[in-house]
Design an enzyme around this catalytic site. Structure first.
Site: not given
Length: 261
Positions: A83, A85, A139
């Site tokens: 990801c 993120d 996650h």
């Protein structure tokens, strides 16, 4: 320093506190528009460069030839598909140095059959770098997954999040009776990883590697922001025979052999 770079970084003589635009010409003769950066931004950027210099010095203290060797080639064993993120940095999580993991990141760690960016990374990692492990890593608490579970409009990203909604639709029965919102989110995070592992394996890029006898395994991991630990979801595929028959793609020559009278 190039005036354009000076203005962009706020580190050169053009830096000012005034909010204004100025025209300028670089030493190379190209025109540019200079927008001075506020001093607080300059301090922030300078801190990044200080951190970088300190990091590089620490690495060289441990291994004086590290950067020279790194510049000559990269030989990672792992491709990380994760990801975007900012709290989930691949190298740091696994305790690996630069050059030890090839990385592709996007919102919610998706592998979409029409995403040329992801497929190009996949092909390069397998055919050129010859990685041995592909780590599809989601996650818990993923913002993309949370957004996909909602019924509101977010804009352009809705087209991307639809792939996660498809995962939910396929596995909708698994959510029956789950009232806790965090449990629903985390379950979809896990299921999304499993589906993306399958999507990786369904590509001709991966299947052709297996047909060549190239050692390659695809794994599904998930990371917890709350404790910093990676968890193996037990979704691991390393051969064509482990795929559902409908997804196995024969090469043209193999298909002709099967259909020959």
């Amino acid at each position: 320093m190039d005036p354009c770079l000076a203005a962009a970084t706020g580190l050169g003589p053009k830096n000012t506190l005034k909010e204004e635009w100025r025209a300028g010409v670089t030493p190379h003769g190209r025109n540019c528009i200079l927008r001075p950066v506020f001093s607080k931004d300059a301090v922030m950027l300078e801190e990044l460069f200080r951190n970088n210099r300190a990091w590089a010095e620490r690495i060289k203290d441990q291994d004086p030839d590290f950067f020279q060797k790194l510049a000559e080639q990269q030989t990672p064993q792992f491709l990380w598909i994760g990801c975007a993120d900012s709290r989930v940095p691949a190298n740091e999580i696994m305790g690996l140095l630069p050059g030890e993991v090839f990385v592709h990141r996007n919102v919610a760690n998706l592998v979409v059959h029409s995403d040329m960016n992801c497929l190009s990374v996949l092909q390069y990692a397998i055919e050129v770098l010859r990685v041995k492990h592909i780590l599809v890593t989601g996650h818990y608490g993923c913002g993309g997954v949370i957004a996909a579970l909602q019924d509101r409009e977010f804009g352009l990203i809705d087209n991307w999040l639809r792939h996660i909604k498809d995962v939910y639709r396929v596995h909708e029965a698994a959510f029956e009776g789950l009232e806790d919102e965090n449990e629903r989110i985390n379950l979809l995070c896990e299921l999304n990883v499993a589906e993306q592992v399958a999507n990786v394996c369904h590509t001709t890029i991966v299947q052709n590697a297996w047909k060549r006898g190239q050692p390659l395994s695809v794994h599904g991991f998930i990371y917890s922001l709350s404790d910093g630990l990676l968890r193996d979801l037990g979704v691991n595929i390393s051969s064509l025979e482990e795929l559902a028959p409908i997804y196995r793609v024969l090469r043209k020559s193999e298909h002709l052999k099967r259909t020959a009278p």
